[in-house]
Write an enzyme that holds these catalytic residues in place. Structure first.
Site, mmCIF file in Angstrom:
data_model
loop_
_atom_site.group_PDB
_atom_site.id
_atom_site.type_symbol
_atom_site.label_atom_id
_atom_site.label_comp_id
_atom_site.label_asym_id
_atom_site.label_seq_id
_atom_site.Cartn_x
_atom_site.Cartn_y
_atom_site.Cartn_z
ATOM 1 N N CYS A 1 0.882 -6.055 -0.125
ATOM 2 C CA CYS A 1 1.102 -4.992 0.856
ATOM 3 C C CYS A 1 2.391 -5.242 1.629
ATOM 4 O O CYS A 1 2.431 -6.071 2.547
ATOM 5 C CB CYS A 1 -0.086 -4.932 1.807
ATOM 6 S SG CYS A 1 0.156 -3.740 3.122
ATOM 7 N N CYS B 1 2.338 -4.521 5.377
ATOM 8 C CA CYS B 1 1.644 -5.524 6.208
ATOM 9 C C CYS B 1 2.508 -6.767 6.360
ATOM 10 O O CYS B 1 2.588 -7.350 7.430
ATOM 11 C CB CYS B 1 0.337 -5.999 5.568
ATOM 12 S SG CYS B 1 -0.594 -4.746 4.752
ATOM 13 N N ASP B 2 3.114 -7.216 5.252
ATOM 14 C CA ASP B 2 3.711 -8.554 5.237
ATOM 15 C C ASP B 2 5.233 -8.570 5.222
ATOM 16 O O ASP B 2 5.837 -9.638 5.399
ATOM 17 C CB ASP B 2 3.200 -9.320 3.995
ATOM 18 C CG ASP B 2 1.683 -9.459 4.019
ATOM 19 O OD1 ASP B 2 1.124 -9.465 5.132
ATOM 20 O OD2 ASP B 2 1.074 -9.559 2.940
#
Ligand code: NAP
Length: 318
Positions: free
Chosen positions: A143, A146-147
């Site tokens: 993701c 997200c990261d």
């Protein structure tokens, strides 16, 4: 767990239990609770589903300036709760659809339901390398939204040729020094508009007809080995992060032996939203591998809820 978590749910019998809390689950819940059906939504391990790991959603109707995925999902959850749906942040570990009332067991409780709507969605597909598992969360990610910020100034590799891979690669150029897209063919599946944006991006380089053969590093990813599918030649590139964006697998393992699944594990529908078991319905990515959009999942959620309402009334269960 969210602030609104109702983990302690005293009632165990419901007209309808909804398994999953993406756009399909919450929309089903809005419709069934508004129709005065006693409704429980069991959110699963990622309350809010895949949109919780997305940044801005620009194509969900009604938000002309876009909306952040988590905000959209919290709005949907609150909308379902407003009409009386109970939401519990728990995970279903077992179902028994052999007879009614159906049984749905979580880590804490077994619930009974006259009808069930399965909205468990799909999860990111893995490459299947041993080293992928070893470095998962240590440089291997599924993701970018997200990261991505953890990879500031790093060289990044993205695998895949679909919309997700190209969109994520473009997003990652905001943080990374360079982004290499490794794709197993010589043309992309992604939409032309995303392709064009990526091709014009100076930080993105494409590595065609290739696959990831190994990931190496010390405490985190440091090197990625790439194999040319045509020649068999292997090369190694420096990379601090590897983003795997090669599609999704339906979350149906708990339904094996209970519902008809196709050869890829997606729920097979008999008629509209009806599954192979009368009284069990399905909505969203768990059966729909064609459209897979938040708005289509929400649409299926609405359809399943209406089908449940009609079915319960036909059965004189409501
Ligand atoms: P996808 O369209 O299924 O693409 C998966 C990609 O990964 C394909 O390029 C595929 O290669 C490759 N792949 C699959 N298995 C692989 C493996 N084992 N090793 C290496 N490569 C592998 O999945 P997606 O990109 O996640 O998109 C899913 C759906 O969401 C699509 O309908 C997409 O249009 C939609 N979506 C839309 C947007 C948007 O509109 N902004 C953004 C994201 C996603 P091949 O091409 O060779 O099969």
């Amino acid at each position: 767990m969210s602030e609104n978590d109702n983990s302690v749910v005293n009632q165990t019998n419901y007209d309808v239990v909804i398994i999953g809390s993406g756009p399909a689950g919450y929309t089903s819940g809005i419709y069934t609770s508004r129709a005065r059906l006693a409704t429980l939504i069991i959110s699963g391990t990622l309350p809010g589903g895949q949109l919780m790991t997305t940044s801005e959603v620009e194509n969900y109707p009604g938000f002309p300036s876009g909306i952040f995925g988590p905000e959209l999902m919290m709005n949907m959850r609150q909308q379902a709760e407003r009409f009386g749906a109970v939401v519990t942040d728990d995970e279903v570990i077992k179902v028994d659809f052999k007879k009614r009332p159906f049984k749905v067991t979580t880590h804490s409780t077994t619930y009974e339901a006259q009808a069930v709507i399965v909205c468990t969605g799909a999860s990111p597909r893995k490459l299947g390398l041993e080293s992928e598992q070893k470095f998962s969360g240590k440089g291997v990610s599924y993701c970018a939204t997200c990261d991505g910020p953890f990879f500031r100034g790093e060289d990044i590799v993205v695998v895949g040729g679909g919309d997700t891979a190209i969109e994520e690669a473009t997003f990652l150029t905001k943080f990374g020094k360079s982004v290499k897209i490794v794709h197993r063919r010589d043309s992309l599946r992604a939409s032309k508009i995303l392709q064009q944006k990526a091709m014009e991006n100076q930080k993105i380089e494409f590595i065609w007809n290739s696959e990831i053969s190994d990931i190496q590093g010390d405490k985190k990813v440091g090197l990625v080995s790439i194999k040319d599918i045509n020649t068999g030649n292997e090369s190694t590139v420096k990379a601090g992060g590897l983003f795997v964006a090669i599609g999704h697998e339906p979350n149906t393992s708990i339904f094996k032996g209970e519902l008809d699944l196709d050869d890829r594990g997606y729920i097979v529908l008999k008629d509209h939203t009806r599954t192979s078991v009368e009284g069990v319905f399905s909505a969203g990515d768990v059966h729909d591998h064609r459209y897979r959009q938040a708005v289509t999942a929400a649409g299926f959620g609405c359809m399943a809820a209406i089908d449940v309402e009609r079915w319960l009334s036909e059965q004189k269960l409501r």
